[in-house]
Write a protein that holds these residues in place. Structure first.
Motif, short mmCIF file in Angstrom:
data_model
loop_
_atom_site.label_atom_id
_atom_site.label_comp_id
_atom_site.label_asym_id
_atom_site.label_seq_id
_atom_site.Cartn_x
_atom_site.Cartn_y
_atom_site.Cartn_z
N PRO A 116 -4.55 16.54 -5.80
CA PRO A 116 -3.67 15.35 -5.59
C PRO A 116 -3.69 14.54 -6.87
O PRO A 116 -2.91 13.50 -7.06
CB PRO A 116 -4.33 14.71 -4.45
CG PRO A 116 -5.06 15.89 -3.66
CD PRO A 116 -5.36 16.74 -4.71
N ARG A 117 -4.85 14.62 -7.57
CA ARG A 117 -5.01 13.60 -8.75
C ARG A 117 -4.37 14.31 -9.99
O ARG A 117 -4.80 13.68 -11.38
CB ARG A 117 -6.36 13.10 -9.03
CG ARG A 117 -6.91 12.28 -7.58
CD ARG A 117 -7.99 11.82 -8.08
NE ARG A 117 -8.19 10.64 -9.22
CZ ARG A 117 -8.51 10.69 -10.40
NH1 ARG A 117 -9.03 11.99 -10.48
NH2 ARG A 117 -8.35 9.87 -11.02
N TRP A 118 -3.54 15.28 -10.07
CA TRP A 118 -3.39 15.96 -11.09
C TRP A 118 -2.54 15.01 -12.17
O TRP A 118 -2.66 15.38 -13.66
CB TRP A 118 -2.36 17.23 -11.06
CG TRP A 118 -1.04 16.88 -10.52
CD1 TRP A 118 -0.73 16.67 -9.25
CD2 TRP A 118 0.01 17.20 -11.14
NE1 TRP A 118 0.88 16.82 -9.07
CE2 TRP A 118 1.13 16.75 -10.30
CE3 TRP A 118 0.37 17.11 -12.59
CZ2 TRP A 118 2.42 16.71 -10.73
CZ3 TRP A 118 1.57 17.01 -12.94
CH2 TRP A 118 2.68 16.68 -12.35
N GLY B 221 1.97 -2.57 -10.77
CA GLY B 221 0.85 -3.02 -10.08
C GLY B 221 1.11 -3.56 -8.61
O GLY B 221 0.20 -3.70 -7.75
N HIS B 222 2.55 -3.51 -8.47
CA HIS B 222 2.90 -3.98 -7.03
C HIS B 222 2.64 -2.83 -6.05
O HIS B 222 2.52 -3.18 -5.09
CB HIS B 222 4.43 -4.25 -7.10
CG HIS B 222 5.26 -4.49 -5.96
ND1 HIS B 222 4.69 -5.60 -5.05
CD2 HIS B 222 6.12 -4.12 -5.18
CE1 HIS B 222 5.47 -5.67 -3.93
NE2 HIS B 222 6.14 -4.75 -4.00
N TYR B 223 2.49 -1.71 -6.70
CA TYR B 223 2.30 -0.54 -5.67
C TYR B 223 0.97 0.02 -5.82
O TYR B 223 0.40 0.46 -6.81
CB TYR B 223 3.16 0.72 -5.95
CG TYR B 223 4.65 0.34 -5.90
CD1 TYR B 223 5.38 -0.05 -4.86
CD2 TYR B 223 5.27 0.06 -7.32
CE1 TYR B 223 6.77 -0.37 -4.81
CE2 TYR B 223 6.82 -0.28 -7.11
CZ TYR B 223 7.40 -0.47 -5.83
OH TYR B 223 8.65 -0.75 -5.87
N LYS B 224 0.20 -0.24 -4.55
CA LYS B 224 -1.28 -0.04 -4.64
C LYS B 224 -1.87 1.45 -4.91
O LYS B 224 -2.79 1.64 -5.71
CB LYS B 224 -1.90 -0.57 -3.41
CG LYS B 224 -3.40 -0.68 -3.48
CD LYS B 224 -3.88 -1.43 -1.94
CE LYS B 224 -5.44 -1.61 -2.07
NZ LYS B 224 -5.99 -2.28 -0.69
N GLN B 225 -0.96 2.23 -4.56
CA GLN B 225 -1.43 3.99 -4.60
C GLN B 225 -0.96 4.25 -5.90
O GLN B 225 -0.79 5.52 -6.08
CB GLN B 225 -0.89 4.60 -3.32
CG GLN B 225 -1.35 4.11 -2.11
CD GLN B 225 -1.01 5.15 -1.03
OE1 GLN B 225 -0.48 6.23 -1.09
NE2 GLN B 225 -0.82 4.35 0.44
N ASN C 81 0.83 -1.45 0.05
CA ASN C 81 -0.04 -0.03 0.02
C ASN C 81 0.94 1.29 0.15
O ASN C 81 0.97 2.18 0.94
CB ASN C 81 -0.98 -0.07 1.13
CG ASN C 81 -2.03 1.01 1.13
OD1 ASN C 81 -2.39 1.44 0.07
ND2 ASN C 81 -2.66 1.40 2.32
N LEU C 82 1.51 1.23 -1.26
CA LEU C 82 2.36 2.64 -1.17
C LEU C 82 2.15 3.32 -2.63
O LEU C 82 1.72 2.66 -3.90
CB LEU C 82 3.90 2.17 -1.21
CG LEU C 82 4.36 1.29 0.20
CD1 LEU C 82 5.66 0.86 0.24
CD2 LEU C 82 4.44 2.51 1.36
N ARG D 184 -6.18 -3.50 -12.05
CA ARG D 184 -7.19 -3.96 -11.30
C ARG D 184 -8.55 -3.70 -11.98
O ARG D 184 -9.52 -4.49 -11.78
CB ARG D 184 -7.00 -3.32 -9.85
CG ARG D 184 -7.89 -4.13 -8.82
CD ARG D 184 -7.54 -5.43 -8.29
NE ARG D 184 -8.28 -5.78 -7.25
CZ ARG D 184 -8.82 -7.15 -7.19
NH1 ARG D 184 -8.90 -7.79 -8.27
NH2 ARG D 184 -9.50 -7.42 -6.17
N SER D 185 -8.51 -2.46 -12.55
CA SER D 185 -10.07 -1.91 -12.97
C SER D 185 -10.20 -1.87 -14.54
O SER D 185 -11.00 -2.24 -14.97
CB SER D 185 -10.30 -0.79 -12.16
OG SER D 185 -10.30 -0.97 -10.48
N ARG D 186 -9.20 -1.05 -15.14
CA ARG D 186 -9.37 -0.51 -16.44
C ARG D 186 -9.19 -2.18 -17.50
O ARG D 186 -10.00 -2.09 -18.10
CB ARG D 186 -8.43 0.38 -17.05
CG ARG D 186 -8.83 1.66 -16.05
CD ARG D 186 -7.59 2.69 -16.66
NE ARG D 186 -7.80 3.05 -17.74
CZ ARG D 186 -6.93 3.57 -18.64
NH1 ARG D 186 -5.60 3.45 -18.15
NH2 ARG D 186 -6.84 3.95 -19.87
N LEU D 187 -8.04 -2.65 -17.35
CA LEU D 187 -7.99 -3.97 -18.33
C LEU D 187 -8.90 -4.92 -18.27
O LEU D 187 -9.59 -5.36 -19.31
CB LEU D 187 -6.48 -4.29 -17.97
CG LEU D 187 -5.23 -3.31 -18.38
CD1 LEU D 187 -4.04 -4.10 -18.03
CD2 LEU D 187 -5.29 -2.75 -19.93
#
Length: 478
Positions: A456-458, A55-59, A44-45, A67-70
């Motif tokens: 934060p999502r820029w 994808g190893h890094y959840k953030q 969770n980093l 996890r979601s788009r593909l």
């Protein structure tokens, strides 16, 4: 508008039973996520600086994509094949072979379902064993990966995404009846037909004769923002953006984080580069964006900045919206035969440019659909690299090309773009990119920090863009 007071989800109005159910569902969701993270060693980093996106890094946006788009992309393909089964059988098989075609279609759907399962359970990459023309390139690449980086969530996300799209295409290549089918053809065609009003507006907007840096700067920004018409953006949102850009382009200025249009203009105007008459476009999306590419290329030709623009397309369907040779030719034919007189004229003009050699489709290269970052081009595809060296300017379009230029590494955003290229500099380079992942370089000091405080999502919102330039003239001693 109905009052929100009757909405069970409104604060203070949620029934007790529904509140408990929602709480239990939330707990279950957190439990499942925790189990997934533990099973596949997800941390969770955020992606650490100088590490590959993974994808190893959840953030990370890489995790969200895997996890979601593909899975959604694969599900949509399965749904399309299932819905259009009869149409596809009639199109690709004669009546006597219709049953065989139906059976093959079932097999392909099964293979895609298995690929989706492998993605969702972090399975290892599998070699290509069929008739793929680039089979050796891919198998050598897979075997060269470290043991711990050969699965979807453990590999670089660039490698994982490229592998998934290449595997998806291989199911068609190794079929009997569907070899020429494009899973995404209708999506790409609709991307143009749905935006035909914007095509007309852009055509009218650009019928002018000024030959100066101000007009060129406008065209670069219009072209960059045309990337909003990709598959990940809602159609109405894209149309709204297209209209806003043409109506008041200056309103987007604060969202252009780097704009080196003046340097790109000086490169094209440079009298020392007169012997280089060619500009190369490494294309991204079909639809309105490709039309915008043609408009920018038209300006370059008509203002004497080059006498030829070469367009590089993908060797096969790729990342849903990417331009293939079929898309390129279909777009020109569609425009030239359109019922609107103005659109038909511009389409015929572009076809005439093809006939006159002013526009040219570059030889098809599988390098663009390989897993390799661009710094390896000189070694992996020396003929392609040599052809780009003859160019006055190489224009790289879109997110995926940017990620391949920077090896999908989480660079310090202020790092010079030229450094991040790791020696890839066949000629002068222009990058037109709408920012949609955490891969970034060349930002002025403090810009990234200020944006992070404001939004934060820029890095993943697609609300910001860059127009960047790398001077390649020192490389050749001009």
């Amino acid at each position: 508008m109905e009052s929100s007071s009757n909405d069970p989800s409104s604060e203070g109005e949620q029934p007790e039973d529904e509140g408990k159910a929602g709480s239990e569902a939330s707990k279950l969701s957190r439990l499942l996520r925790t189990e997934f993270d533990a099973k596949y060693q997800i941390v969770n980093l955020q992606t650490p600086l100088n590490a590959f996106m993974s994808g190893h890094y959840k953030q990370s946006f890489a995790f969200f994509t895997l996890r979601s788009r593909l899975p959604v992309i694969l599900t949509n393909v399965i749904d399309t094949l299932t819905r259009d089964k009869s149409e596809l059988v009639a199109q690709f098989a004669s009546h006597e072979f219709s049953q065989a075609a139906r059976e093959e279609l079932k097999i392909i759907i099964g293979l895609i379902s298995r690929l989706k399962y492998e993605l969702q359970t972090d399975k290892s990459f599998q070699n290509f064993t069929g008739e793929e023309p680039d089979r050796e390139i891919w198998n050598n690449f897979i075997s060269s990966l470290p043991d711990g980086e050969r699965s979807f969530y453990r590999a670089s996300s660039l490698h994982a995404e490229c592998y998934l799209h290449r595997k998806l295409q291989s199911f068609l290549e190794n079929s009997v009846f569907l070899k020429s089918y494009d899973f995404f053809a209708k999506v790409k065609e609709q991307a143009l037909t749905d935006s035909i009003e914007d095509v007309l507006a852009l055509t009218k907007y650009t019928r002018r004769s000024e030959n100066n840096v101000e007009v060129f700067d406008e065209l670069l920004r219009i072209n960059m923002w045309s990337n909003c018409n990709d598959v990940a953006t809602d159609t109405e949102t894209a149309k709204q953006t297209n209209r806003q850009v043409l109506e008041k382009l200056s309103a987007t200025d604060e969202h252009v984080l780097v704009n080196q249009a003046a340097e790109i203009w000086r490169c094209l105007e440079n009298p020392k580069l007169k012997k280089q008459k060619q500009v190369d476009f490494i294309l991204d999306n079909a639809g309105y964006e490709l039309f915008s590419d043609f408009i920018l290329a038209e300006f370059i030709i008509e203002k004497g900045l080059a006498n030829k623009v070469r367009f590089h397309v993908k060797a096969h369907p790729w990342f849903v919206n990417d331009v293939t040779e079929r898309d390129f030719n279909w777009t020109l034919e569609y425009l030239s035969q359109h019922a609107d007189y103005i659109i038909s004229l511009i389409g015929k003009k572009f076809l005439q440019f093809i006939d006159e050699g002013k526009f040219e489709l570059a030889p098809i290269s599988h390098f663009w659909t390989s897993p390799h970052s661009f710094y390896s081009m000189a070694q992996m595809e020396p003929d392609l690299y040599s052809s780009l060296q003859r160019s006055k300017l190489v224009v790289f379009k879109g997110e995926l090309n940017y990620r391949k230029l920077l090896q999908d590494v989480c660079w310090v955003p202020t790092q010079e773009l030229s450094t991040c290229l790791r020696g890839f500099l066949p000629s002068n380079i222009c990058v037109l990119r709408r920012v949609k992942s955490e891969v970034m370089s060349g930002l002025p000091d403090g810009v990234g920090q200020a944006l992070s405080r404001k939004d934060p999502r820029w890095m993943v919102s697609g609300s910001y863009g860059v127009i960047q330039f790398v001077d390649g003239t020192r490389e050749f001693g001009y």
